[in-house]
Motif scaffolding. Structure first.
Motif, PDB file in Angstrom:
ATOM      1  N   ASN A  19       0.856  -1.181   0.000  1.00 52.25           N
ATOM      2  CA  ASN A  19       0.000   0.000   0.000  1.00 52.25           C
ATOM      3  C   ASN A  19       0.896   1.236   0.000  1.00 52.25           C
ATOM      4  O   ASN A  19       1.787   1.337   0.840  1.00 52.25           O
ATOM      5  CB  ASN A  19      -0.879  -0.021   1.262  1.00 52.25           C
ATOM      6  N   ALA A  20       0.644   2.161  -0.922  1.00 56.23           N
ATOM      7  CA  ALA A  20       1.465   3.377  -0.985  1.00 56.23           C
ATOM      8  C   ALA A  20       1.359   4.154   0.321  1.00 56.23           C
ATOM      9  O   ALA A  20       2.307   4.781   0.756  1.00 56.23           O
ATOM     10  CB  ALA A  20       1.025   4.258  -2.144  1.00 56.23           C
ATOM     11  N   PHE A  32       2.078   9.465  -3.238  1.00 54.17           N
ATOM     12  CA  PHE A  32       2.989   8.390  -3.676  1.00 54.17           C
ATOM     13  C   PHE A  32       2.422   7.584  -4.835  1.00 54.17           C
ATOM     14  O   PHE A  32       2.807   6.433  -5.038  1.00 54.17           O
ATOM     15  CB  PHE A  32       3.335   7.472  -2.500  1.00 54.17           C
ATOM     16  N   TYR A  36       2.425   3.150  -7.995  1.00 57.61           N
ATOM     17  CA  TYR A  36       2.987   3.476  -6.684  1.00 57.61           C
ATOM     18  C   TYR A  36       4.460   3.778  -6.900  1.00 57.61           C
ATOM     19  O   TYR A  36       5.151   3.004  -7.569  1.00 57.61           O
ATOM     20  CB  TYR A  36       2.763   2.318  -5.706  1.00 57.61           C
TER      21      TYR A  36
END
Lengths: 799, 168
Positions: A199-200, A257, A372
């Motif tokens: 997950n960014a 991000f 990402y």
């Protein structure tokens, strides 16, 4: 705030470590993030989300929701009737299958967390009460949570029109000589690498505040987005409004991000609800939703074969890449974002004569993915850097030496991947990184440690990253919606100050400072007199936002060009007023224009602005009474390339298997450094995210598709005790394509770290006979390897 | 759920009379009732620390406390430290050391550091790092945050010329 700001009068703002202009408001809690905005009559929204990963929606019953105290409205897909999001590639059906992402799921849910209905209430607590009261029934279908499950012959189909769950399947390159190279090679490396879903994780979650202005017939959507103009387009299309009726603005943004450079569906549902209710509606994603239903990334598997000569020269690569992209294609990048990036750029910094690559995107019943930070580059760099280390071991070469023999050293280099690399410092960065570790005695320490039964490893990674992706580069990828250019407008006021706009969107990269430095440099104006505006579709002509490290290269070039043009205008007016030729004046670097043959004759910008606006009858005949200039900029050809070498020393704890980073050295080259503090900050922050991918973060799923990391208890974000101090050395190979010579610095850290860390871990594990090829590296795996070696009483024999 | 309580919260030295539901967190009440939005919502389960404030000078997660529990305690938020034109020394150090990027986690780190430095005025770098590990930052990689706190500790201890610590 006081501070040792650079003295602009010497005419060199670029390269100065000036204080950030963002800081005074941010360190005092005066930043204005999305949730800080309050509007009169504001309502709050949240989403009823799928509790199963895969299922036909039998019924969505919101009756009880609407009866909950404080709930104002609840809408299902049927109630809102919005147009779907469709992300397209300009590729034939055998290569690409487009998928449709409804704003709210209608007949089918494809991941646990998919939004099904929106609940609007007087406060966020009542929203939660309302969501709990929703009754959704499903005919549950089998989840698809792995590559094996997705590609199995009898696999359940995530999208009925995507046979075999394959959304993209391309063989990008199959150059002559691949098979011959393998036949002739005495050293073939076979490698399977995997990287976990990540997950960014911007600290500020996603969100939107929508309000409909009846008098103006305009929808205002304030949202956390890296790409406000693209959000406007999708909002307008889905809601069937002309774009002029939609305004998207972005306040301060708490990180992105990449997760915020695609258009989400929740923002559109919120806007539709606000329009229908005639009241402003706010949605702030909670962390649970952000972890399970936010856009994810990085889940990739590479099967790679690499051929080397006995001298350690790489002769061929044959790769098969599978990217698990989750349930839907993101707009505008599509599911092609990861596989196409990987296939095109995998050779990285190395000379490669022959290359074959197949890249696929597969659908699964997991949250959809988005770009990402680094986009696939952390993964293919990891492959290339593992190959180098494994071949070095096989051939008895030093890991640095085998890199030296294969690095691209002559520029421009035209790669087997049909990409022209712009000049960089590939070898120089490697040599400086190695020199640093040797000078500090890490090699000796590793020797000593082995003798003492400690487990130290040293790892390197070398990479380049394409940064300034102009429209030509994106068009080559066959995107239907082609990003690439940017536009800037600059306007001077009566006090000689300027407001400059950019289509990029800051979310921590210090644009207000570095863009001001670019303008101050070009105009010879004090930094305090420059103000940047971003993130407003009505104030910015158009923009492609911030992603792919493009802000300084493309956005910054547009800003600098606009400033140059304004400077030319000022010179024309000044020459006229001074009674001389325009060739006889120039900007004086201190907020004025000076006459060259008589430097005592000078006009300050304030005086010129006074004439332009208040006494325009004094202007030259053809000169319009405005001090405004606009410029567009696009990077030609294949774009710009930043590069770096990362060198890492790690130690594994034989008791717990935990890996600790003892030393992290980054030698980076992003071209001309506009602000070294900003570049170092980007490098360190990126490296922290790369270390996170190498050692900690993982979004895993149970077999039924239920996400197992729904809180920070399960999703391990590294803290200050896991991230070491990092040294950053700058090399500067100026870029010929950009206005400032800058190349872009946002993503590099994230790209280089996983490979360097994994190589270091495998260096310390070499004597065990076990090599780890998946990220994150779990302590259990390290522990098992070390324990196994201990049992066999093998000596530590690091190279 | 409409049972409301009339409470008085003392925030940054000022008393606020507020009507709150028992389930409202101190975080939400500070942000939306008291209208001090400097304290940020990061995870609402006590891990990220973006909502760190001082309660009786101790760093506390505002997301883990109900507003009704905070009555009678002295609450300090980031707004108590300094202003854009007159930041306090810690805020100044965060800026000087580039200890923030997007700035979202920053108020939480500042309040964590304020509380920490009160309790341990002369910490070692390792102790600072340990304390800082209570909060999450996604932008900086933490090093410059540790630097900023170290500088502030040295200055407050009367060491006017802090030497930046070597990387190792």
């Amino acid at each position: 705030m006081s501070g040792p700001d650079f003295d602009g009068r010497r005419g060199r703002w670029i390269g100065a470590p000036v204080r950030r202009r963002e800081d005074p408001r941010l360190v005092t809690g005066r930043g204005r993030f999305l949730d800080d905005i309050h509007l009169t009559g504001l309502l709050h929204a949240g989403f009823v989300r799928a509790t199963v990963a895969h299922g036909r929606v039998h019924e969505v019953d919101l009756t009880a929701v609407r009866e909950v105290e404080g709930v104002v409205a609840a809408y299902s897909a049927e109630d809102l009737g919005l147009g779907d999001i469709v992300a397209l590639l300009d590729r034939p059906p055998e290569e690409y299958t487009p998928t449709t992402m409804p704003i709210l799921a209608r007949h089918k849910v494809r991941f646990a967390g998919e939004p099904i209905a929106i609940v609007i209430a007087k406060d966020p607590y009542a929203v939660e009460d309302g969501i709990e009261a929703a009754r959704v029934t499903y005919d549950v279908l089998d989840a698809v949570v792995s590559e094996e499950a997705a590609l199995a012959a009898d696999a359940p189909l995530v999208h009925e029109d995507a046979p075999s769950n394959v959304l993209l399947d391309v063989t990008s390159f199959d150059t002559p000589g691949v098979d011959e190279a393998f036949q002739e090679s005495g050293c073939v490396i076979d490698l399977v690498t995997r990287s976990a879903r990540q997950n960014a994780l911007p600290l500020e979650t996603r969100g939107a505040i929508a309000s409909w202005d009846e008098r103006d017939e305009q929808l205002l959507v304030q949202t956390c987005s890296q790409v406000p103009h693209q959000v406007r387009t999708v909002l307008a299309r889905s809601m069937r409004l002309p774009e002029q009726s939609v305004r998207v603005t972005v306040p301060d943004m708490g990180g992105g991000f990449g997760q915020k450079c695609v258009v989400g569906r929740e923002e559109i549902a919120v806007a539709a609800a606000a329009k229908r209710l005639g009241r402003p509606v706010k949605w702030i994603e909670d962390r649970r939703d952000a972890l399970t239903a936010g856009f994810l990334a990085r889940e990739q598997r590479y099967r790679t074969r690499a051929a080397f000569t006995a001298e350690g020269k790489l002769t061929a690569i044959d790769a098969d890449i599978v990217c698990d992209m989750g349930a839907y294609s993101c707009y505008p990048f599509t599911v092609g974002i990861e596989p196409l990036m990987a296939a095109a750029e995998m050779p990285s910094v190395y000379q490669l004569p022959a290359y074959r690559v197949r890249a696929r995107a597969i659908a699964s019943t997991k949250a959809p993915t988005a770009p990402y930070r680094g986009v696939s580059r952390p993964q293919y760099v990891l492959v290339m850097e593992r190959i180098m280390d494994l071949a070095a071991r096989r051939l008895g070469l030093d890991p640095v030496e085998i890199r030296r023999r294969n690095l691209i050293t002559e520029f421009p280099y035209r790669g087997v991947n049909n990409v022209t690399y712009d000049p960089g410092s590939y070898l120089e960065s490697l040599e400086l990184a190695e020199k640093t570790l040797r000078a500090e005695g890490w090699y000796e320490l590793r020797e000593r440690a082995a003798a003492e039964g400690r487990h130290l490893g040293i790892g390197y990674s070398c990479f380049s990253e394409r940064t300034g992706y102009g429209s030509e580069a994106f068009a080559k990828r066959k995107m239907t919606v082609v990003p690439g250019f940017d536009i800037s407008e600059i306007r001077m006021d009566l006090t000689g100050s300027v407001v400059v706009t950019s289509g990029t969107m800051n979310h921590g990269q210090s644009h207000e400072t570095t863009f001001a430095q670019l303008v101050a440099e070009r105009l010879g104006l004090d930094l305090a007199k420059v103000k940047l505006r971003q993130g407003d579709t009505e104030r910015i002509p158009y923009g492609w936002g911030t992603f792919a490290s493009r802000s300084a290269t493309i956005g910054g070039s547009a800003v600098a060009t606009a400033a140059t043009r304004l400077g030319e205008q000022l010179c024309v007016i000044a020459a006229h007023l001074l009674g001389t030729r325009v060739e006889n004046v120039e900007l004086d670097g201190d907020g004025g224009v000076v006459q060259l043959d008589d430097p005592t004759r000078r006009m300050a910008f304030e005086e010129l602005a006074d004439v332009a606006y208040l006494r325009s009858h004094l202007l030259p005949k053809e000169t319009p009474p405005t001090l405004t200039a606009t410029a567009a900029f696009d990077v030609p050809g294949d774009g710009t390339f930043s590069n770096a070498t990362h060198a890492v020393v790690v130690e594994a704890d034989p008791g717990t298997g935990q890996v600790k980073i003892l030393r992290y050295a980054c030698v980076e080259d992003c071209g001309v450094v506009i602000n070294p503090k900003v570049v170092e900050g980007q490098a360190r922050g990126g490296i922290a995210q790369g270390i996170a991918g190498a050692l900690f973060e993982e979004v895993s799923y149970a077999d039924n598709g239920e996400p197992s990391a729904a809180s920070f208890i399960d999703y391990l974000v590294p803290t200050a005790t896991e991230i070491p101090d990092i040294s950053v050395d700058h090399l500067e190979t100026p870029c010929a394509f950009t206005e400032s010579g800058a190349k872009g610095a946002g993503e590099g850290g994230t790209i280089g770290a996983p490979a360097a860390v994994l190589n270091a871990v495998n260096d310390l594990l070499w004597h065990t006979g076990v090599q780890l090829e998946s990220t994150p590296v779990h302590p259990e795996a390290v522990l098992t390897a070390l324990a196994g070696a201990h049992r066999h009483e093998k000596a530590s024999t690091p190279v | 759920m409409s049972d409301k309580h009339l409470i008085v919260l003392t925030v940054n030295g000022i008393d606020h009379e507020l009507l709150v539901e028992a389930r409202w967190t101190l975080l939400d009440v500070l942000r939306h009732q008291v209208e001090l939005t400097g304290t940020h919502v990061g995870c609402e389960h006590g891990v990220c620390g973006a909502c760190t404030i001082l309660v009786d000078e101790e760093p506390v997660r505002a997301c883990l406390v109900y507003a009704v529990q905070a009555e009678g305690h002295a609450i300090r938020t980031v707004e108590s430290l300094g202003t854009p034109t007159e930041p306090n020394d810690l805020q100044e150090a965060f800026s000087a050391r580039h200890g923030l990027q997007c700035g979202f986690c920053t108020p939480g780190f500042l309040m964590l550091a304020e509380g920490f430095l009160t309790q341990r005025p002369t910490p070692s770098r390792e102790e600072i790092r340990e304390a800082v590990s209570a909060n999450l930052c996604r932008c900086t990689g933490y090093q410059t945050i540790v630097d900023a706190i170290e500088d502030t500790a040295r200055r407050r201890a009367g060491q006017t010329d802090p030497e930046p610590e070597a990387v190792r």
